[in-house]
Design a protein around this motif. Structure first.
Motif, PDB file in Angstrom:
ATOM      1  N   VAL A 159      -6.939  -6.088  11.634  1.00 55.70           N
ATOM      2  CA  VAL A 159      -7.234  -7.278  10.233  1.00 55.70           C
ATOM      3  C   VAL A 159      -5.667  -7.552   9.836  1.00 55.70           C
ATOM      4  O   VAL A 159      -5.129  -6.505   9.405  1.00 55.70           O
ATOM      5  N   PHE A 193      -4.402  -8.729   6.183  1.00 58.33           N
ATOM      6  CA  PHE A 193      -4.973  -9.027   4.991  1.00 58.33           C
ATOM      7  C   PHE A 193      -4.346 -10.140   4.504  1.00 58.33           C
ATOM      8  O   PHE A 193      -3.073 -10.343   4.430  1.00 58.33           O
ATOM      9  N   ASP A 203      -2.733 -10.332   1.205  1.00 57.26           N
ATOM     10  CA  ASP A 203      -1.632  -9.847   0.667  1.00 57.26           C
ATOM     11  C   ASP A 203      -1.108  -8.454   1.506  1.00 57.26           C
ATOM     12  O   ASP A 203      -0.398  -7.837   0.918  1.00 57.26           O
ATOM     13  N   LEU A 257      -1.227  -5.887   2.241  1.00 57.83           N
ATOM     14  CA  LEU A 257      -1.789  -4.196   1.942  1.00 57.83           C
ATOM     15  C   LEU A 257      -1.130  -3.218   2.895  1.00 57.83           C
ATOM     16  O   LEU A 257      -1.501  -2.400   3.469  1.00 57.83           O
ATOM     17  N   LEU A 258       0.385  -3.530   3.156  1.00 55.61           N
ATOM     18  CA  LEU A 258       0.929  -2.652   3.719  1.00 55.61           C
ATOM     19  C   LEU A 258       1.215  -1.384   2.773  1.00 55.61           C
ATOM     20  O   LEU A 258       1.286  -1.287   1.556  1.00 55.61           O
ATOM     21  N   PHE A 259       0.806  -0.052   3.471  1.00 58.47           N
ATOM     22  CA  PHE A 259       0.824   1.114   2.498  1.00 58.47           C
ATOM     23  C   PHE A 259       2.393   0.939   2.039  1.00 58.47           C
ATOM     24  O   PHE A 259       3.299   1.377   2.583  1.00 58.47           O
ATOM     25  N   PRO A 260       2.495   1.103   0.501  1.00 55.84           N
ATOM     26  CA  PRO A 260       3.765   1.237   0.022  1.00 55.84           C
ATOM     27  C   PRO A 260       4.328   2.432   0.357  1.00 55.84           C
ATOM     28  O   PRO A 260       5.836   2.355   0.050  1.00 55.84           O
ATOM     29  N   HIS A 261       3.751   3.618   0.465  1.00 63.87           N
ATOM     30  CA  HIS A 261       4.610   4.809   0.418  1.00 63.87           C
ATOM     31  C   HIS A 261       5.117   4.946   1.957  1.00 63.87           C
ATOM     32  O   HIS A 261       5.671   6.017   2.236  1.00 63.87           O
ATOM     33  N   LEU A 262       4.689   4.226   2.844  1.00 60.32           N
ATOM     34  CA  LEU A 262       5.413   4.478   4.257  1.00 60.32           C
ATOM     35  C   LEU A 262       6.276   3.207   4.519  1.00 60.32           C
ATOM     36  O   LEU A 262       6.219   2.086   4.162  1.00 60.32           O
ATOM     37  N   PHE A 287       0.909   3.720  12.022  1.00 62.98           N
ATOM     38  CA  PHE A 287      -0.107   4.366  11.392  1.00 62.98           C
ATOM     39  C   PHE A 287      -1.544   3.977  12.471  1.00 62.98           C
ATOM     40  O   PHE A 287      -2.340   5.039  12.647  1.00 62.98           O
ATOM     41  N   GLY A 288      -1.745   2.896  13.047  1.00 61.03           N
ATOM     42  CA  GLY A 288      -3.014   2.701  13.734  1.00 61.03           C
ATOM     43  C   GLY A 288      -2.843   3.487  14.992  1.00 61.03           C
ATOM     44  O   GLY A 288      -4.034   4.459  15.225  1.00 61.03           O
ATOM     45  N   CYS A 320      -3.780   7.015  14.265  1.00 56.20           N
ATOM     46  CA  CYS A 320      -5.154   7.454  13.964  1.00 56.20           C
ATOM     47  C   CYS A 320      -6.068   7.303  15.379  1.00 56.20           C
ATOM     48  O   CYS A 320      -7.104   7.954  15.317  1.00 56.20           O
ATOM     49  N   ARG A 345       1.109  -4.392  12.667  1.00 55.24           N
ATOM     50  CA  ARG A 345       0.539  -3.240  12.245  1.00 55.24           C
ATOM     51  C   ARG A 345      -0.925  -3.538  12.962  1.00 55.24           C
ATOM     52  O   ARG A 345      -1.515  -2.357  13.383  1.00 55.24           O
ATOM     53  N   ALA A 346      -1.496  -4.819  12.724  1.00 60.62           N
ATOM     54  CA  ALA A 346      -2.764  -5.054  13.147  1.00 60.62           C
ATOM     55  C   ALA A 346      -2.628  -4.959  14.757  1.00 60.62           C
ATOM     56  O   ALA A 346      -3.575  -4.560  15.479  1.00 60.62           O
ATOM     57  N   THR A 387      -2.692  -1.683  17.209  1.00 58.24           N
ATOM     58  CA  THR A 387      -4.108  -0.977  17.794  1.00 58.24           C
ATOM     59  C   THR A 387      -4.624  -1.587  18.745  1.00 58.24           C
ATOM     60  O   THR A 387      -5.668  -1.262  19.343  1.00 58.24           O
ATOM     61  N   PHE A 433      -6.482  -0.880   0.131  1.00 58.09           N
ATOM     62  CA  PHE A 433      -5.767   0.078   0.876  1.00 58.09           C
ATOM     63  C   PHE A 433      -6.547   0.846   1.876  1.00 58.09           C
ATOM     64  O   PHE A 433      -6.100   1.042   2.989  1.00 58.09           O
ATOM     65  N   THR A 438      -9.595  -0.284   9.220  1.00 60.78           N
ATOM     66  CA  THR A 438      -9.265  -1.364  10.028  1.00 60.78           C
ATOM     67  C   THR A 438      -8.495  -0.827  10.941  1.00 60.78           C
ATOM     68  O   THR A 438      -8.497  -1.348  12.160  1.00 60.78           O
ATOM     69  N   LEU A 439      -7.303   0.105  10.626  1.00 60.91           N
ATOM     70  CA  LEU A 439      -6.564   0.662  11.641  1.00 60.91           C
ATOM     71  C   LEU A 439      -7.032   1.747  12.347  1.00 60.91           C
ATOM     72  O   LEU A 439      -6.268   2.533  13.254  1.00 60.91           O
ATOM     73  N   GLY A 440      -8.221   2.219  12.295  1.00 64.41           N
ATOM     74  CA  GLY A 440      -8.790   3.306  13.019  1.00 64.41           C
ATOM     75  C   GLY A 440      -8.899   4.725  12.286  1.00 64.41           C
ATOM     76  O   GLY A 440      -9.199   5.601  12.877  1.00 64.41           O
ATOM     77  N   ARG A 499      -4.128  10.101   4.011  1.00 68.55           N
ATOM     78  CA  ARG A 499      -2.760   9.709   4.717  1.00 68.55           C
ATOM     79  C   ARG A 499      -2.575   8.599   3.520  1.00 68.55           C
ATOM     80  O   ARG A 499      -1.506   8.164   3.556  1.00 68.55           O
ATOM     81  N   LEU A 537      -0.671   7.611  -2.731  1.00 70.04           N
ATOM     82  CA  LEU A 537      -0.739   6.682  -3.716  1.00 70.04           C
ATOM     83  C   LEU A 537      -1.019   7.163  -5.160  1.00 70.04           C
ATOM     84  O   LEU A 537      -0.213   6.705  -6.153  1.00 70.04           O
TER      85      LEU A 537
END
Lengths: 361, 286
Positions: free
Chosen positions: A91, A93, A95, A97-102, A110-111, A114, A158-159, A162, B186, B192-194, B203, B208
């Motif tokens: 997906v 998104f 906006d 929704l990138l993880f702000p701390h990474l 990330f995908g 996981c 990122r999408a 995976t 988030f 959705t990324l698994g 994580r 956050l």
């Protein structure tokens, strides 16, 4: 992940490739009920006004909103009971929704992480994706240091990292300003063209939909009202919403030979020979306005109207007309001045039959 | 920043003499006396006792006072138990905060209110409740004793339990508030990324909300450090085992006031250090 993926491969049958979904989501006063099919390589756009259910459909496909009824099969595997983390769905998104701390790289990695890919390998893959997106130089940047266009590409990377069999994009260009939008749209079109599985994007912008997608599915009030190629939909709109999007005057009525009697009263002469319920469409530029009743016999489509609004539309003036037949008419600034058009002015509107387009409803 | 900045100042007739007097008072107008006087009294009321503590401190004998074994024992016990109580609060309280913030179940609001109850409950009542639950004849304590031979009251573990009981709600409320403010999408993006929901929490969400967790921990730790009522009720007052700093202060006041003052100074110093640690969050906040 592997033990979940395995049965999917076993169940896959020839001809089952791609997306086959009937999404029913009941939420009290709102009910989404859409059927969606697509082959690998297809880019489908869900187009519709705000609140039509586009995003709900997307969330249902991703597994973020449970289905009330219906089914969802991807490459032959039933997914309706699979939790989002186990679906081969990516997906992007609205906006991002990138993880702000990474960092950008860690976001993309990330995908794969996981999915059990070792850290070093995941980072290598992520770097390759960022490179493909032309973002190798920004791999270490935190999302807040990225521009809108860059963030969008990181989200896409990122999408895609995976390796999804279904890629979902929620208003992929809505968060961008007009200038970036043009560039990003062109890039996105290229990346979607390269994507080998099914892509579904949600948008309320007809231009985005027509540029990016091979096929449009128009949703209103939770229902599919029309689907087809962009050209087909632009030529033969079936609802006021679509007609408005593609800039056509659209009417519905009963045809008898070359005359269409509209449900609201007036008649339109057409060139097609049709019988039964039909749509008649013509562009605003096909309308000619007169201050006094024209005497020529050539225009059989003649209506008495009243100007209800005027606005500039490119280098033209678009007049909204009410009265016998509500319609939009385009005319040059000079013509508008000569006709002394102003809201409330009475005019005669004509349209040549050859400029109308009628098709069965 | 004169009265001209104020809306209405340019409205001619209305800018009469009363308004003109505001010129030169920093542009915010004169501070009304009915607010100024009580405010100053409150300030004095809050600061004078602390000042008295500093004035009356036996600065000369302070090094001796603080180097006594009992003081060190109490201080050490306080730091260890407060830290342990904070750790317990973190391990159990963060998941509880997540449940309260991210899941929906009937009675969630009521449960949330119950969780905050120890915030307003007199700590002595908390101590009594703990005795009734975990005491040797308590509802649960009975079984702990007869099945495992575990006794909690009047032990160091009992101190930790009493402190955690009082301090955990601070952490839960702080973390829950941060979680509510954090965008739950988030977590959706992560799934959705698994990522499983737990992986998404670990994580994505946890990093956050780290500032909220840190602030909640400091609050809980400070609350645990100062805990008196529940501790003395549930764990008693045994030097070296359950006698924490506040208990030692109270006891010392009876027979050795100078020792009490010295101990209080130590706690004051710790409190100021905590405030300094939180200054970015609350002291500069407006």
């Amino acid at each position: 992940m592997t033990d979940i993926d395995a049965p999917r491969t076993d169940l896959r049958k020839a001809g089952d490739e791609g997306l086959d979904a009937h999404l029913v989501v009941d939420r009290g006063s709102f009910r989404l009920d859409v059927t969606l099919t697509a082959a690998p390589g297809d880019v489908v756009a869900l187009l519709g006004p705000n609140g039509a259910g586009k995003t709900t459909a997307l969330r249902a496909l991703a597994g973020l909103a449970p289905l009330t009824d219906g089914h969802l099969r991807l490459d032959g595997t039933a997914l309706e009971r699979t939790p989002p983390e186990s679906r081969p769905v990516g997906v992007v998104f609205q906006d991002y929704l990138l993880f702000p701390h990474l960092s950008a790289l860690e976001n993309v990695a990330f995908g794969p992480r996981c999915q059990g890919v070792p850290k070093a390998e995941a980072r290598t893959q992520a770097a390759a994706w960022l490179d493909r997106m032309g973002l190798a130089a920004h791999a270490g940047a935190k999302p807040r240091r990225l521009s809108g266009g860059q963030a969008q590409r990181v989200a896409l990377a990122r999408a895609l990292a995976t390796r999804p069999r279904l890629l979902l994009l929620d208003e992929p260009l809505a968060a961008l300003d007009a200038r970036t939008r043009l560039d990003v749209r062109a890039q996105l079109r290229r990346h979607l063209a390269e994507f080998e599985a099914v892509a579904v994007l949600v948008t309320h912008d007809p231009l985005d939909a027509m540029v990016l997608a091979d096929r449009l599915v128009v949703i209103e009030h939770g229902q599919v009202v029309q689907e087809g190629t962009p050209a087909d939909i632009a030529r033969r709109p079936r609802t006021d919403y679509i007609a408005h999007l593609v800039g056509l005057n659209l009417y519905r009525g009963q045809a008898q030979g070359h005359t269409v009697r509209l449900d609201t009263g007036p008649a339109i002469t057409i060139t097609e020979d049709l019988t039964g319920p039909v749509f008649v469409a013509f562009p605003p530029s096909a309308v000619t306005l007169f201050r006094d009743r024209p005497t020529g016999a050539s225009a059989r489509n003649l209506w008495r109207c009243e100007v209800t609004g005027l606005e500039t539309h490119g280098d033209q003036i678009r007049a909204a007309l009410g009265g016998e037949l509500p319609l939009a008419a385009d005319l040059t600034t000079v013509a508008a001045a000569e006709l002394e058009l102003s809201p409330g002015a009475a005019v005669w509107a004509t349209v040549k039959a050859t400029q109308t387009h009628a098709y069965p409803a | 920043m004169t009265s001209l900045d104020e809306p209405g100042a340019a409205a001619g007739p209305r800018t009469g003499p009363p308004r003109r007097r505001r010129v030169g008072t920093g542009g915010r107008g004169r501070v009304p006396l009915p607010l100024l006087l009580p405010g100053l009294v409150a300030l004095a009321f809050l600061l004078l006792p602390l000042l008295a503590l500093l004035v009356r401190a036996p600065w000369g004998s302070l090094p001796d006072q603080l180097s006594s074994t009992e003081v060190w024992q109490a201080l050490q016990l306080s730091l260890v138990t407060a830290t342990a109580a904070t750790a317990v609060s973190l391990v159990l309280g963060v998941p509880l905060a997540w449940l309260l913030a991210r899941t929906d179940f009937p009675g969630r609001g009521f449960l949330r209110a119950l969780v905050t109850l120890p915030l307003v409950l007199p700590p002595v009542v908390g101590g009594v409740a703990l005795l009734l639950a975990l005491g040797r004849n308590g509802v649960i304590g009975k079984f702990l004793d007869s099945w495992f031979g575990i006794t909690l009251p009047f032990t160091t573990t009992g101190v930790v339990i009493a402190e955690a009981f009082v301090a955990m709600p601070f952490l839960v409320i702080s973390v829950e508030g941060t979680l509510r403010a954090a965008d739950p999408r988030f977590e959706e993006a992560a799934t959705t990324l698994g990522a499983s929901r737990f992986t998404a929490f670990r994580r994505v969400t946890l990093p956050l909300i780290a500032p909220g967790v840190a602030a909640g921990s400091v609050l809980a730790w400070a609350r645990a450090l100062g805990e008196f009522g529940a501790t003395i009720t549930f764990a008693g007052n045994f030097p070296g085992r359950t006698q924490t700093m506040p208990l030692a202060v109270y006891l010392a006041l009876q027979n050795d006031p100078d020792a009490a003052i010295s101990l209080s100074l130590v706690l004051l110093a710790v409190s100021i250090a905590v405030l300094a640690g939180l200054r970015d969050r609350w002291m500069t906040g407006a």
